[in-house]
Design a protein around this motif. Structure first.
Motif, short mmCIF file in Angstrom:
data_model
loop_
_atom_site.label_atom_id
_atom_site.label_comp_id
_atom_site.label_asym_id
_atom_site.label_seq_id
_atom_site.Cartn_x
_atom_site.Cartn_y
_atom_site.Cartn_z
N GLY A 218 56.88 -31.94 -55.90
CA GLY A 218 57.06 -30.57 -56.37
C GLY A 218 57.90 -30.51 -57.62
N ARG A 219 58.94 -31.32 -57.67
CA ARG A 219 59.81 -31.33 -58.85
C ARG A 219 59.06 -31.87 -60.07
N TRP A 220 58.28 -32.94 -59.87
CA TRP A 220 57.52 -33.50 -60.99
C TRP A 220 56.49 -32.49 -61.49
N LEU A 221 55.78 -31.84 -60.59
CA LEU A 221 54.78 -30.85 -60.99
C LEU A 221 55.44 -29.67 -61.70
N PHE A 222 56.59 -29.23 -61.21
CA PHE A 222 57.28 -28.13 -61.89
C PHE A 222 57.64 -28.52 -63.32
N GLU A 223 58.19 -29.70 -63.50
CA GLU A 223 58.60 -30.11 -64.84
C GLU A 223 57.41 -30.28 -65.78
N HIS A 224 56.21 -30.41 -65.22
CA HIS A 224 55.02 -30.57 -66.05
C HIS A 224 54.22 -29.29 -66.21
N LEU A 225 54.58 -28.25 -65.49
CA LEU A 225 53.82 -27.00 -65.58
C LEU A 225 54.68 -25.78 -65.91
N PHE A 226 55.98 -25.97 -66.09
CA PHE A 226 56.86 -24.82 -66.29
C PHE A 226 56.53 -24.03 -67.54
N LEU A 227 55.93 -24.68 -68.55
CA LEU A 227 55.62 -24.00 -69.81
C LEU A 227 54.26 -23.31 -69.78
N ALA A 228 53.45 -23.60 -68.78
CA ALA A 228 52.07 -23.12 -68.75
C ALA A 228 51.99 -21.63 -68.47
N HIS A 229 50.97 -21.00 -69.05
CA HIS A 229 50.53 -19.68 -68.63
C HIS A 229 49.41 -19.92 -67.62
N LEU A 230 49.77 -19.86 -66.35
CA LEU A 230 48.85 -20.19 -65.27
C LEU A 230 47.97 -18.99 -64.95
N SER A 259 68.60 -22.19 -65.97
CA SER A 259 69.19 -23.42 -66.52
C SER A 259 68.69 -23.63 -67.95
N ARG A 260 69.50 -24.33 -68.74
CA ARG A 260 69.13 -24.55 -70.14
C ARG A 260 67.84 -25.35 -70.24
N ARG A 261 67.69 -26.35 -69.39
CA ARG A 261 66.46 -27.14 -69.36
C ARG A 261 65.85 -27.06 -67.97
N PRO A 262 64.55 -27.31 -67.85
CA PRO A 262 63.92 -27.24 -66.52
C PRO A 262 64.33 -28.37 -65.60
N ASN A 263 64.95 -29.42 -66.14
CA ASN A 263 65.38 -30.54 -65.31
C ASN A 263 66.91 -30.64 -65.22
N VAL A 489 59.25 -31.36 -75.05
CA VAL A 489 59.07 -30.16 -74.23
C VAL A 489 60.18 -30.04 -73.20
N VAL A 490 60.22 -30.93 -72.24
CA VAL A 490 61.17 -30.79 -71.13
C VAL A 490 62.61 -30.90 -71.62
N ASN A 491 62.90 -31.91 -72.42
CA ASN A 491 64.28 -32.16 -72.83
C ASN A 491 64.68 -31.47 -74.13
N PHE A 492 63.73 -30.86 -74.81
CA PHE A 492 64.08 -30.26 -76.10
C PHE A 492 64.72 -28.89 -75.89
N ASP A 493 65.82 -28.68 -76.57
CA ASP A 493 66.57 -27.42 -76.48
C ASP A 493 66.55 -26.75 -77.85
N VAL A 494 65.77 -25.69 -77.97
CA VAL A 494 65.65 -25.00 -79.25
C VAL A 494 66.98 -24.38 -79.67
N PHE A 495 67.88 -24.17 -78.70
CA PHE A 495 69.21 -23.62 -79.00
C PHE A 495 70.24 -24.73 -79.25
N GLY A 496 69.79 -25.99 -79.25
CA GLY A 496 70.71 -27.11 -79.38
C GLY A 496 71.24 -27.29 -80.79
N ASN A 497 72.20 -28.22 -80.92
CA ASN A 497 72.84 -28.41 -82.23
C ASN A 497 72.07 -29.43 -83.07
N VAL A 498 72.59 -29.70 -84.24
CA VAL A 498 71.90 -30.56 -85.20
C VAL A 498 71.73 -31.98 -84.67
#
Length: 759
Positions: A218-230, A259-263, A489-498
C-alpha cells in the motif's frame, strides 16, 4: 467604486444586472474566473500565488513570496491549496492577503485590478507595448491594498486580465454586482456518484488491507500514485480523485496529512483515501490514471499472487527516502518494474510534466525531442540476477535529502561517485551477459514507445514515435525509471532551497546520460564513440571526462546494424517491427511516399496536411521562419463546414550538448533547429495561435517558407495570427480545450497562457 461603475452602466441601459441575492459564486462567478483568469492563475506558478480555480483559492488570496525561486537559501513553508491550510483565517495566518475585502474605504483588490485593466485595455489586434514585460520570469509586484495607488500609477497597463483581451460588459457587471453584495463564496464540492463510491471503497479496502506485506505494498502504491488524477471506469465525466494519506478511515471525512513529501513520516496512523479533486481542472497538472476492475486484478496479480512475505514495514527518514530500492526490497522487484511498465506513459509524464509547473533548470538537461524505450524485465539484470541486485542496490541512493548549502559540492560529489560506481558495475555485468538484441526492448503494450518534446521550461510526453528520427534515444531499465521517478517526483520539493534543487537536477543529468549509454549498447561498438561525440560536443567533452563513467565501446550488440548510419537503420527497423504498438504512423513528419497525410481525411484537409508536411525535416539554416517561431504554436485549421482541426507546430532547438544546468545560450545551434507538426494540442502552454481556413493552408505554408525576417513574419501574423489583444482571443484560446475534450475527453483541462507571446 464598485457601485459607481455598476450603477452608471445600468442607468445607461447597457445591460441588466440580477438582484444581489441572485448572484451565485459557483454558478455565476467561477465560470467567469475559469474563462478569463484560470489560464494564468492556477498551480504553483500563479502570479502572487493567487489561484482562482476554486472558491478556496479565491478566499486564500495572494502572497508576495513566489513558489519558484531557484536561489533561496532556506526552504520556505509549503502553501498547497487544500492541504496546508483550510479556510480564510488559516491562510491569513500563513501570510496570504484577501483580494475580496474592501479596505481603507477602497474597493477590494480584485475589483481594483479589474478596473485598472478595463481602463487601459490593449489596442485591438495590435502588438503589446515593447516595454510591457509579459515574460514568465517577470517581477510580479503583488501590491497590498495600501500599495495599489502607487502600483496603478507605475504599471497602468498591468491591470487584470493581464496584457490580454479583457472581460465582456456582462462579465464585468456580474463581478461588480457580486462585489456589491459582499463577494460571498461558496465552494462547489465534487461528490462521487454511487458507482464511483463503490469502486472507491474497493480500492481503499485494498490499499488499507491488514498485514505487514499489505502495508508495504500500500505504501509503495501510494508513493507511485499520489500525483495522479485518478478516474473510474464508467465514472462521471470530469470526476477525478487523488490518493492521500488521511488520519481517518473509510466512511469518515478525510483528514489529509500535509507532509512536505509523500514519503515523510506521517507521525500517526494513516489510511489511504481517495479524495475528490476540487476546483477547475487545468491541463498542466492533469496527469490521468484509470482505475478499473481489470486494473485491480492486475495489481493483485503482480503484488499478491506470489509466496513472498515480510514481517515488518520499514520506517521513514532520510535513508528511506534516498534509497527506495532498499526501502521496498521485500516487494518482488519484477512486480514493481512491471507495474511501472504497464503504465509507462503515466510515470514518464509525472517527471516530464509534474510536479512542478515550470522548470528550465531541469529541462536544460534534456534534448528538445527524443524517443524513449524500456528494457524488457527478462533482460534486466537487476530483475534476473539477485547477486547483481545486491551489489547494485546500495549504489542507487539519490541526493537532495540534505539541503546544507555549505556542503553542496561535497554532497553532490558523494552521490555522483556512487552513481558512477553503479554504472561501472552495470557496464561490466552486462559485458558478461548475452548481447542485447530486439528481445532486450520491452514491447508489452502501447506504453512501450514514447516521445518527449521539450518546450524551453516545460515538456510533453506522448505514446508513439513522433517526429523525425531524433538525435538521441533513451533506453530505461528499472533502476533508471524508478530513480527518475523518485528524484523528480516523490523526493522533489518545489518549496526547497537552492541546495536541494541543484542536487536534484544535477542528478537528472546523470540519469539522462545513463539512459543514453544504455541505448548506445544496441549500436555497433565502432559507431558508439561517434554518437557520443555528437551528443557531447565542445564543453560536453569536459563533462564526459569530469562527471560521467566510461561508456562501453567493446561489448558486441546482438543487432545486425551497419557501422555507418546504425542509429537510422535501427530506428527504421524499430518503426517497422513495432508498428502494431506504435500509435502514431506520423506521415506528416516521416513521409515515405507522395501522399504525406493521414488516412480518411476529406480532400481539403488532405491538401492542408500535404502542405504542412513540407515544414518538417528542414533545418532553420534553410527554413528561416523557424527562427521566428516560438516553442509551441497552435494552428487552428478552419474547415468549410464550420468545424476545425488543430495542429501543433513544435520548434526543436538544437544544442551542442545538454550536459549543464546553465549557459544554454552558449550551447545553442540555431541553424540546426527544426519543426515537428503534430495533429492535436501537444503542449499545456501554447505560445501562439494561427487561425487559417483549410483552403488557405497551402498559402500559409508558402508564406512561412518565403519568410526571411521578422518583418515578413509579422505580415503572416497580421493575416492569420491570434494576438493577445484580439477581441476574440479567449474564444480561440479556450477552443483548444474544447478540441481536447472532443478528441481526448479524459485529458481535457484549461490550458496555460502565461507563455503566450507578443508576436
Amino acid at each position: 467604486m464598485w457601485f459607481r461603475a455598476l450603477f452608471a452602466l445600468v442607468a445607461c441601459g447597457v445591460f441588466t444586472v440580477a438582484r444581489a441575492g441572485e448572484i451565485s459564486y459557483s454558478q455565476d462567478i467561477q465560470p467567469i474566473l475559469t474563462n478569463k483568469c484560470v489560464a494564468c492563475h492556477a498551480c504553483y506558478d500563479s502570479p502572487c500565488q493567487l489561484n482562482l480555480g476554486s472558491g478556496e483559492g479565491v478566499l486564500r488570496g495572494a502572497n508576495k513570496s513566489p513558489v519558484y525561486d531557484g536561489a533561496r537559501t532556506q526552504a520556505q513553508p509549503t502553501t498547497r491549496l487544500y492541504f496546508d491550510a483550510l479556510g480564510e483565517e488559516a491562510w491569513r495566518r500563513k501570510g496570504f492577503t484577501s483580494v475580496l475585502d474592501p479596505q481603507q474605504g477602497q474597493a477590494a483588490l480584485i475589483a481594483r485590478m479589474l478596473e485598472l485593466g478595463r481602463a487601459n485595455p490593449p489596442e485591438a489586434n495590435a502588438k503589446l507595448p515593447a516595454d510591457l514585460d509579459i515574460s514568465i520570469n517577470r517581477d510580479n509586484q503583488c501590491p497590498l491594498p495600501g500599495e495599489f495607488e502607487a502600483y496603478a500609477k507605475r504599471f497602468a497597463h498591468a491591470g487584470m486580465p493581464f496584457a490580454v483581451a479583457g472581460l465582456t460588459d456582462a462579465e464585468y457587471a456580474t463581478l461588480q454586482a457580486w462585489g456589491a453584495q459582499g463577494a460571498p463564496v461558496e465552494e462547489l464540492t465534487l461528490q462521487p456518484s454511487a458507482a464511483e463510491q463503490a469502486q472507491l471503497l474497493q480500492w481503499e479496502n485494498l490499499l488499507n488491507s491488514p498485514g505487514a506485506r499489505e502495508a508495504l505494498v500500500g505504501r509503495w502504491l501510494f508513493e507511485h500514485l499520489f500525483l495522479a488524477h485518478l478516474y473510474f471506469e464508467g465514472g462521471q465525466p470530469g470526476h477525478f480523485f487523488q490518493l492521500v494519506r488521511s488520519r481517518t478511515p473509510s466512511g469518515q471525512p478525510i483528514d489529509p496529512i500535509a507532509s512536505r513529501r509523500p514519503n515523510d513520516d506521517p507521525g500517526t496512523t494513516i489510511y489511504y483515501r481517495l479524495w475528490p479533486i476540487q476546483g477547475v481542472i487545468v491541463h498542466k497538472t492533469h496527469i490521468t490514471y484509470p482505475l478499473s476492475a481489470k486494473k485491480m486484478a492486475r495489481v493483485k496479480e503482480l503484488f499478491y499472487s506470489g509466496d513472498w512475505n515480510t514481517d515488518q514495514v520499514p520506517g521513514y527518514g532520510l535513508q528511506r527516502r534516498a534509497n527506495p530500492f532498499e526501502t521496498f526490497q521485500a516487494i518482488p522487484v519484477r512486480a514493481r518494474y512491471q507495474f511501472m511498465l504497464d503504465n509507462a506513459e503515466y510515470f514518464v509524464r509525472t517527471f516530464i510534466r509534474g510536479p512542478v509547473c515550470r522548470g528550465q533548470i531541469a529541462t536544460d538537461v534534456i534534448r528538445d525531442n527524443f524517443w524513449t524505450l524500456f528494457q524488457d524485465p527478462d533482460h534486466d539484470l537487476y530483475i534476473t540476477d539477485a547477486s547483481y541486485r545486491g551489489e547494485a542496490t546500495p549504489l542507487l541512493a539519490m541526493p537532495g535529502q540534505i539541503d546544507d548549502i555549505g556542503d553542496l559540492l561535497g554532497l553532490w560529489a558523494a552521490y555522483r561517485d556512487k552513481r558512477n560506481a553503479y554504472e561501472d558495475l552495470r557496464r561490466d555485468a552486462y559485458a558478461d551477459a548475452t548481447a542485447p538484441d530486439w528481445s532486450t526492448i520491452w514491447s508489452g503494450n502501447d506504453n512501450a514507445l514514447l516521445s518527449i518534446f521539450r518546450h524551453h521550461d516545460s515538456a510533453t510526453v506522448r505514446k508513439g514515435l513522433i517526429g523525425e528520427i531524433p538525435q538521441t534515444l533513451w533506453l530505461m531499465d528499472y533502476p533508471l525509471l524508478e530513480r527518475t521517478y523518485y528524484q523528480l517526483v516523490v523526493n522533489f520539493d518545489v518549496f526547497g532551497n537552492v541546495s536541494h534543487q541543484a542536487q536534484t537536477r544535477l542528478y537528472f543529468d546523470l540519469i539522462r546520460n545513463g539512459a543514453e549509454l544504455n541505448f548506445l549498447r544496441l549500436m555497433p561498438p565502432k559507431s558508439r564513440q561517434g554518437y557520443l561525440d555528437d551528443w557531447y560536443q565542445n564543453s560536453g567533452k569536459l563533462k564526459m571526462w569530469w562527471d560521467y563513467s566510461q561508456a562501453d565501446f567493446k561489448t558486441p550488440t546482438g543487432l545486425f546494424l551497419p557501422t555507418e548510419g546504425a542509429k537510422r537503420v535501427f530506428a527504421n527497423q524499430l518503426l517497422k517491427r513495432y508498428d502494431g504498438l506504435n500509435v502514431r504512423s506520423d506521415p506528416l513528419n516521416r513521409c515515405l511516399g507522395a501522399h504525406c497525410y493521414r488516412n480518411g481525411l476529406p480532400p481539403e484537409l488532405r491538401n492542408a496536411e500535404q502542405a504542412l508536411s513540407r515544414l518538417p525535416g528542414r533545418p532553420a539554416a534553410g527554413l528561416k521562419v523557424i527562427h521566428q517561431l516560438p516553442e509551441a504554436t497552435m494552428l487552428r485549421v478552419q474547415m468549410s463546414d464550420g468545424s476545425r482541426v488543430v495542429y501543433s507546430l513544435l520548434r526543436n532547438r538544437a544544442h551542442s550538448n545538454v550536459a549543464f544546468l546553465t549557459g544554454e545560450s552558449l550551447r545553442y545551434q540555431p541553424g540546426l533547429d527544426t519543426v515537428t507538426v503534430y495533429p492535436g494540442v501537444f503542449s499545456s502552454y501554447p505560445n501562439f495561435m494561427f487561425n487559417v481556413p483549410a483552403l488557405e493552408v497551402p498559402g500559409f505554408v508558402e508564406a512561412l517558407e518565403q519568410s526571411r525576417d521578422q518583418a515578413s513574419f509579422e505580415r503572416i501574423v497580421e493575416r492569420w495570427g491570434i494576438r493577445r489583444s484580439n477581441p476574440e482571443f479567449w474564444r480561440y484560446f479556450h477552443d483548444l480545450t474544447v478540441y481536447i475534450n472532443e478528441t481526448e475527453p479524459v485529458e481535457s483541462g484549461v490550458l496555460d497562457m502565461n507563455r503566450y507571446e507578443n508576436l
